[in-house]
Design a protein around this motif. Structure first.
Motif, PDB file in Angstrom:
ATOM      1  N   LEU A 273      86.406 -31.152 -18.696  1.00  0.00           N
ATOM      2  CA  LEU A 273      85.290 -31.462 -19.596  1.00  0.00           C
ATOM      3  C   LEU A 273      85.569 -32.702 -20.423  1.00  0.00           C
ATOM      4  O   LEU A 273      84.657 -33.502 -20.701  1.00  0.00           O
ATOM      5  CB  LEU A 273      85.019 -30.261 -20.523  1.00  0.00           C
ATOM      6  N   GLU A 274      86.809 -32.887 -20.820  1.00  0.00           N
ATOM      7  CA  GLU A 274      87.153 -34.080 -21.587  1.00  0.00           C
ATOM      8  C   GLU A 274      86.975 -35.332 -20.729  1.00  0.00           C
ATOM      9  O   GLU A 274      86.472 -36.370 -21.225  1.00  0.00           O
ATOM     10  CB  GLU A 274      88.598 -33.970 -22.091  1.00  0.00           C
ATOM     11  N   GLU A 275      87.372 -35.246 -19.459  1.00  0.00           N
ATOM     12  CA  GLU A 275      87.176 -36.400 -18.569  1.00  0.00           C
ATOM     13  C   GLU A 275      85.693 -36.708 -18.403  1.00  0.00           C
ATOM     14  O   GLU A 275      85.286 -37.883 -18.363  1.00  0.00           O
ATOM     15  CB  GLU A 275      87.808 -36.118 -17.202  1.00  0.00           C
ATOM     16  N   ALA A 276      84.886 -35.674 -18.303  1.00  0.00           N
ATOM     17  CA  ALA A 276      83.444 -35.898 -18.139  1.00  0.00           C
ATOM     18  C   ALA A 276      82.855 -36.573 -19.361  1.00  0.00           C
ATOM     19  O   ALA A 276      81.924 -37.385 -19.256  1.00  0.00           O
ATOM     20  CB  ALA A 276      82.739 -34.568 -17.865  1.00  0.00           C
ATOM     21  N   VAL A 283      82.864 -39.746 -13.376  1.00  0.00           N
ATOM     22  CA  VAL A 283      83.029 -38.321 -13.049  1.00  0.00           C
ATOM     23  C   VAL A 283      81.716 -37.762 -12.538  1.00  0.00           C
ATOM     24  O   VAL A 283      80.644 -38.038 -13.098  1.00  0.00           O
ATOM     25  CB  VAL A 283      83.489 -37.530 -14.288  1.00  0.00           C
ATOM     26  N   ASP A 284      81.796 -36.999 -11.463  1.00  0.00           N
ATOM     27  CA  ASP A 284      80.621 -36.322 -10.910  1.00  0.00           C
ATOM     28  C   ASP A 284      80.334 -35.095 -11.782  1.00  0.00           C
ATOM     29  O   ASP A 284      81.069 -34.102 -11.765  1.00  0.00           O
ATOM     30  CB  ASP A 284      80.882 -35.917  -9.468  1.00  0.00           C
ATOM     31  N   LEU A 285      79.268 -35.181 -12.567  1.00  0.00           N
ATOM     32  CA  LEU A 285      78.949 -34.095 -13.500  1.00  0.00           C
ATOM     33  C   LEU A 285      78.651 -32.787 -12.776  1.00  0.00           C
ATOM     34  O   LEU A 285      79.018 -31.699 -13.241  1.00  0.00           O
ATOM     35  CB  LEU A 285      77.764 -34.495 -14.385  1.00  0.00           C
ATOM     36  N   ARG A 286      77.965 -32.876 -11.652  1.00  0.00           N
ATOM     37  CA  ARG A 286      77.650 -31.657 -10.920  1.00  0.00           C
ATOM     38  C   ARG A 286      78.942 -30.953 -10.455  1.00  0.00           C
ATOM     39  O   ARG A 286      79.072 -29.729 -10.568  1.00  0.00           O
ATOM     40  CB  ARG A 286      76.764 -31.994  -9.724  1.00  0.00           C
ATOM     41  N   GLU A 287      79.860 -31.744  -9.937  1.00  0.00           N
ATOM     42  CA  GLU A 287      81.127 -31.168  -9.495  1.00  0.00           C
ATOM     43  C   GLU A 287      81.906 -30.600 -10.685  1.00  0.00           C
ATOM     44  O   GLU A 287      82.537 -29.541 -10.580  1.00  0.00           O
ATOM     45  CB  GLU A 287      81.950 -32.246  -8.780  1.00  0.00           C
ATOM     46  N   THR A 288      81.870 -31.325 -11.809  1.00  0.00           N
ATOM     47  CA  THR A 288      82.574 -30.853 -13.009  1.00  0.00           C
ATOM     48  C   THR A 288      81.987 -29.538 -13.511  1.00  0.00           C
ATOM     49  O   THR A 288      82.719 -28.603 -13.866  1.00  0.00           O
ATOM     50  CB  THR A 288      82.493 -31.911 -14.117  1.00  0.00           C
ATOM     51  N   VAL A 289      80.674 -29.441 -13.544  1.00  0.00           N
ATOM     52  CA  VAL A 289      80.034 -28.201 -14.001  1.00  0.00           C
ATOM     53  C   VAL A 289      80.345 -27.053 -13.047  1.00  0.00           C
ATOM     54  O   VAL A 289      80.612 -25.914 -13.464  1.00  0.00           O
ATOM     55  CB  VAL A 289      78.517 -28.405 -14.143  1.00  0.00           C
ATOM     56  N   ALA A 290      80.342 -27.320 -11.741  1.00  0.00           N
ATOM     57  CA  ALA A 290      80.650 -26.270 -10.767  1.00  0.00           C
ATOM     58  C   ALA A 290      82.087 -25.780 -10.943  1.00  0.00           C
ATOM     59  O   ALA A 290      82.366 -24.564 -10.893  1.00  0.00           O
ATOM     60  CB  ALA A 290      80.429 -26.794  -9.357  1.00  0.00           C
ATOM     61  N   ALA A 291      83.014 -26.719 -11.168  1.00  0.00           N
ATOM     62  CA  ALA A 291      84.409 -26.323 -11.380  1.00  0.00           C
ATOM     63  C   ALA A 291      84.566 -25.539 -12.688  1.00  0.00           C
ATOM     64  O   ALA A 291      85.324 -24.560 -12.771  1.00  0.00           O
ATOM     65  CB  ALA A 291      85.303 -27.549 -11.393  1.00  0.00           C
TER      66      ALA A 291
END
Length: 471
Positions: A273-276, A283-291
């Motif tokens: 989340l910090e990287e996003a 950063v791919d937000l969709r991938e970050t949210v899924a993770a």
């Protein structure tokens, strides 16, 4: 200054020497003193009465014997010499209480004006004057002698002695009271000494208990020798402290393991989340949210398992009901859809007392683990053995090494093969299962098997639980 600081300094026996109304030693001594006063007073009154009666009866017997002997003497002559040193007062009187003859010590004044009737010729009494009190016996002269000698006029013989000092004053009462006081004081002192000796270990136990804190539960109470109540209390308390120390250590270890297990997913989630936030364009937000959702789901599962395990240790269990364990095993085995096939064999009428939802959870967890690690099949049996229902869950997988058979039941312990086959597991499943089984007064463990792992569940049968009620 508070009440604690006002307590006395222990004496030589280790107990407070000042008499306190809230002290067991003082209360016991006070009760003993009161009971001693009551008991010894009753004994003293009885003893006082018995002594008086015995002395008077002795005087009456001597005086009666002397009076009846003197009746045979010549009444107009001087009295014969007295043969006793106690009864020295002798008088012979007519019906008008005129002294006709008397011993030297008796004098001319009549001892008493008591005149016994014909139907009760011998009477006893005590006559007092300002100068003295006389204990006497008066005997009426028989009618034949009265008729022959005095034309029927009654005559009487008095024999007696001066009342002894022990009867004339209150000397006997004072002596009795002094004896009661001394005996009661001695009984109270004995009670004080005995209770002090008995409660001496209590002071040591109290002092040691004050030293025990949550930070150091390794201290134990001093155990006095013997098998009395205080020794048993000390031993029981030490066993309780040992269990408490073990429970606290387990809680600390559990808290440490929980924090360690939660730290990794929380740190990973925080980093992504910090990287996003810092690099939104890279950063791919969709991938970050899924993770993040995946990590949150795993944390949610871990927290739920932790709550279940905590409830097993702290919450009062729900009332148990009769359950057919064989039917439950067959149903759960038939409901396993994924993984290796499950073959089940269950004996009929395996009735146990338990919580159905919890036992279903245990069986489901054991079957899921077995199916996950099995190569070709899983076999489940439920039979009766020695008053217990025994359930065996056996797979044909790699098995579990003997050194790890107890570790797998510890919270968050996962073997390498388990991590590989179920990366998202929390490591709390078997710990929860053992907690549930223990709450049902049963056992759950891993035993030897020719191939794979063999989990063995034992629960007491219903008739075994009820048997003591009929003995």
């Amino acid at each position: 200054m508070d009440d604690v600081s006002k307590e006395e300094t222990p004496g030589e026996e280790g107990m407070p020497v000042q008499l306190r109304p809230y002290s067991i030693r003082a209360r016991f001594t006070l009760v003993t003193a009161l009971l001693s006063v009551i008991v010894f007073t009753a004994i003293g009154i009885g003893l006082d009465f018995a002594i008086r009666t015995r002395i008077q009866d002795g005087i009456y017997a001597d005086s009666q014997r002397l009076a009846t002997t003197w009746i045979d003497w010549e009444p107009y002559s001087a009295p014969q010499p007295v043969t006793t040193t106690r009864v020295d007062l002798l008088q012979f009187t007519d019906s008008h209480s005129r002294v006709l003859a008397a011993s030297k010590a008796a004098g001319d004044v009549p001892m008493s004006r008591l005149l016994p009737p014909e139907e009760d010729r011998i009477q006893h009494g005590t006559a007092c004057t300002p100068a003295r009190c006389v204990v006497f016996t008066v005997v009426r002269v028989p009618p034949l002698e009265t008729t022959v000698l005095w034309s029927g006029e009654p005559h009487f013989v008095y024999a007696g002695m001066v009342q002894p000092p022990i009867l004339s004053g209150h000397r006997l009462e004072w002596l009795t009271g002094l004896g009661i006081t001394l005996m009661s004081a001695f009984a109270a002192w004995v009670a004080w000494w005995v209770v002090g000796r008995t409660l001496r270990p209590v002071a040591e136990i109290r002092a040691r208990t004050a030293e025990i804190t949550v930070g150091d539960l390794s201290l134990r109470l001093p155990q006095p020798p013997g098998r009395d109540e205080i020794a048993q209390l000390a031993r029981t308390t030490n066993r309780t402290l040992a269990r408490l120390e073990e429970a606290v250590n387990q809680q600390r270890q559990f808290a440490s393991v929980v924090s360690h297990e939660l730290r990794s997913p929380v740190s990973g989630l925080y980093t992504r989340l910090e990287e996003a936030v810092l690099y939104p364009d890279e950063v791919d937000l969709r991938e970050t949210v899924a993770a993040a959702l995946s990590t949150t789901k795993r944390m949610h599962a871990i927290i739920n398992d932790i709550l279940v395990l905590a409830r097993l240790r702290t919450v009062v269990p729900a009332p148990h009901v009769p359950i057919d364990l064989g039917a439950l095993v067959a149903e759960e085995a038939a409901g396993q859809a994924g993984g290796a096939p499950v073959r089940a064999y269950a004996t009929d009428d395996l009735m146990v007392l338990g919580n159905r939802i919890q036992l279903i959870g245990v069986m489901n967890n054991l079957l899921v683990n077995a199916c996950r690690h099995a190569e070709t099949r899983v076999e489940v049996t439920a039979v009766r053995a020695g008053g217990h229902a025994v359930v065996n869950v056996v797979d044909d997988g790699a098995g579990i090494a003997p050194k790890d058979r107890e570790r797998v039941f510890e919270p968050f312990v996962r073997l390498d093969d388990g991590r590989r086959r179920d990366p998202g597991g929390s490591g709390l499943g078997l710990a929860i299962c053992r907690g549930i089984v223990s709450a049902h007064h049963g056992t759950l463990g891993i035993e030897d098997s020719s191939q794979g792992a063999r989990f063995v569940l034992r629960l007491p049968l219903l008739e075994t639980d009820r048997a003591p009620m009929h003995t």
